[in-house]
Design an enzyme around this catalytic site. Structure first.
Site, PDB file in Angstrom:
ATOM      1  CE  LYS A   1      -2.739   1.053   3.632  1.00 50.04           C
ATOM      2  NZ  LYS A   1      -3.826   0.779   4.592  1.00 50.04           N
ATOM      3  CG  ASP A   2       2.918   2.333   3.191  1.00 47.72           C
ATOM      4  OD1 ASP A   2       1.798   2.856   3.152  1.00 47.72           O
ATOM      5  OD2 ASP A   2       3.390   1.803   4.223  1.00 47.72           O
TER       6      ASP A   2
ATOM      7  NE  ARG B   1       1.691  11.079   8.114  1.00 43.47           N
ATOM      8  CZ  ARG B   1       2.954  11.439   7.949  1.00 43.47           C
ATOM      9  NH1 ARG B   1       3.238  12.646   7.519  1.00 43.47           N
ATOM     10  NH2 ARG B   1       3.940  10.597   8.199  1.00 43.47           N
TER      11      ARG B   1
ATOM     12  NE  ARG C   1      -7.869   3.422   0.742  1.00 41.67           N
ATOM     13  CZ  ARG C   1      -8.374   2.807   1.811  1.00 41.67           C
ATOM     14  NH1 ARG C   1      -9.583   2.300   1.760  1.00 41.67           N
ATOM     15  NH2 ARG C   1      -7.674   2.700   2.922  1.00 41.67           N
ATOM     16  NE  ARG C   2      -8.232   3.822   5.888  1.00 37.37           N
ATOM     17  CZ  ARG C   2      -7.011   3.540   6.349  1.00 37.37           C
ATOM     18  NH1 ARG C   2      -6.236   4.482   6.822  1.00 37.37           N
ATOM     19  NH2 ARG C   2      -6.581   2.279   6.351  1.00 37.37           N
TER      20      ARG C   2
ATOM     21  NE  ARG D   1      -1.871   7.605  11.702  1.00 38.42           N
ATOM     22  CZ  ARG D   1      -2.141   7.724  10.418  1.00 38.42           C
ATOM     23  NH1 ARG D   1      -3.362   7.465   9.973  1.00 38.42           N
ATOM     24  NH2 ARG D   1      -1.208   8.088   9.562  1.00 38.42           N
TER      25      ARG D   1
ATOM     26  CB  CYS E   1       0.796  11.427  -3.439  1.00 39.95           C
ATOM     27  SG  CYS E   1       1.170  13.152  -3.690  1.00 39.95           S
TER      28      CYS E   1
HETATM   29  N1  LIG Z   1      -0.900   4.179   5.248  1.00 34.41           N
HETATM   30  C1  LIG Z   1      -0.027   3.584   6.205  1.00 34.41           C
HETATM   31  C2  LIG Z   1      -0.190   2.105   6.241  1.00 34.41           C
HETATM   32  N2  LIG Z   1       0.425   1.323   5.344  1.00 34.41           N
HETATM   33  C3  LIG Z   1       0.051   0.022   5.577  1.00 34.41           C
HETATM   34  C4  LIG Z   1      -0.809   0.020   6.669  1.00 34.41           C
HETATM   35  C5  LIG Z   1      -1.445  -1.147   7.268  1.00 34.41           C
HETATM   36  C6  LIG Z   1      -1.230  -2.459   6.591  1.00 34.41           C
HETATM   37  C7  LIG Z   1      -1.848  -2.588   5.239  1.00 34.41           C
HETATM   38  O1  LIG Z   1      -2.973  -2.098   4.979  1.00 34.41           O
HETATM   39  O2  LIG Z   1      -1.207  -3.241   4.405  1.00 34.41           O
HETATM   40  C8  LIG Z   1      -0.954   1.334   7.108  1.00 34.41           C
HETATM   41  C9  LIG Z   1      -1.739   1.804   8.248  1.00 34.41           C
HETATM   42  C10 LIG Z   1      -3.204   1.982   7.953  1.00 34.41           C
HETATM   43  O3  LIG Z   1      -3.579   2.274   6.804  1.00 34.41           O
HETATM   44  O4  LIG Z   1      -4.009   1.864   8.873  1.00 34.41           O
END
Ligand SMILES: NCc1[nH]cc(CCC(=O)O)c1CC(=O)O
Length: 309
Positions: free
Chosen positions: A83-84, A151, A133-134, A157, A244
């Site tokens: 995801k990152d 953040r 997205r959220r 958090r 982004c």
């Molecule tokens: N954006 C940061 C991030 N990157 C991956 C995860 C969690 C693990 C994943 O979804 O693979 C998170 C934290 C989140 O979104 O709560």
């Protein structure tokens, strides 16, 4: 080829990142009992910067330093949340994703100390999330709730939530499980309510391409279905060329007959426009390309480019 003796694994120092690395070490130890591993701690620019990620000058805030260390030879393996990892460009030259670990839960969760679900939260409740997205999906389905940028790693958090800085948090189920905080989840959102990001719940293991012994050893940890699903999802992202700040959601699953299903949505920032596509194919690259093309025909570029970036 003979096994390497030692694999040095670069890891961000957050509890989630360290848990991910421990999973990799355990799976490596099971597959190759003769290989030793060592953890090399890192702090990335994304970890240091507490402001908006868009101000950090491009994508890859959580991956750039690890890419450089891999290429410089100070580590042999980097563990990334897919995801990152930026999706609009190839993996950095000279490196390769040698394995995708079996995917964890890909859904998002609500953490609310009072135990309420999103549908029951009072109007004006402050929901901590910095994910476009959220935020777009909150605006679409729960317009009376108020997204608040937040953040820091998941543990910090949760501490901010406990200190009353926000009323609730949206976080990934898999991330909360990794830090042992799954008991804080008050609602697991369906993919219909909150479609996940590309690569949610999936870890990628990145090595130097030329390091054949490490690539081969690490390759034993690859999960074939996760690989197919991730390939379809990342192909979609590559064709869409999001920036982004693009609210893009997509996830692939494998049907009983072996075909891949890929669902994807592109949102406007205010959640008022939703483009939606769902297709099936046996070929992951063809599927990702086709679903992206369907969204582009619906106007995905216009929706994506209308958002400041
Ligand atoms: N954006 C940061 C991030 N990157 C991956 C995860 C969690 C693990 C994943 O979804 O693979 C998170 C934290 C989140 O979104 O709560």
């Amino acid at each position: 080829m003979s096994d390497p003796q030692l694999i040095r694994i670069g890891a961000r120092s957050s509890p989630m990142s360290l848990a991910q690395v421990e999973r990799v070490r355990a799976e490596l130890a099971a597959a190759h009992p003769g290989i030793a591993t060592e953890v090399v701690p890192f702090t990335t620019s994304g970890d240091r910067w507490s402001g908006a990620l868009v101000e950090l000058g491009g994508k890859g805030a959580f991956t750039r330093e690890l890419d450089q260390a891999l290429l410089a030879g100070t580590i042999d393996l980097a563990v990334h949340c897919v995801k990152d990892v930026p999706g609009d460009r190839p993996v950095p030259a000279g490196t390769v994703f040698a394995a995708y670990l079996k995917r964890d839960d890909l859904r998002d969760a609500l953490v609310h100390p009072g135990g309420l679900s999103l549908d029951r939260l009072p109007a004006g409740s402050r929901i901590g999330t910095s994910s476009v997205r959220r935020v777009a999906q909150l605006a679409q389905r729960w317009p009376e709730l108020e997204p608040v940028p937040i953040r820091g790693n998941a543990n910090s958090r949760l501490a901010k939530l406990d200190a009353g800085v926000v009323d609730a948090l949206l976080l990934a189920v898999s991330g909360l499980e990794r830090i042992g905080a799954q008991d804080r989840i008050t609602e697991i959102l369906t993919v219909e309510q909150m479609m996940p990001a590309v690569g949610s719940g999936t870890l990628a293991l990145q090595c130097r391409s030329e390091d054949e012994a490490v690539v081969e050893a690490v390759g034993a940890l690859n999960d074939a279905e996760t690989f197919r699903q991730t390939t379809a999802e990342r192909m979609l992202l590559h064709v869409l060329q999001g920036h982004c700040n693009s609210p893009i959601a997509a996830f692939a699953t494998t049907e009983h007959d072996g075909r891949l299903s890929l669902r994807a949505r592109v949102f406007s920032a205010d959640g008022k426009t939703t483009l939606d596509a769902h297709e099936w194919d046996r070929n992951a690259l063809a599927l990702g390309t086709s679903v992206a093309a369907t969204l582009l025909r619906q106007g995905a570029h216009e929706v994506i480019n209308a958002i400041p970036h």
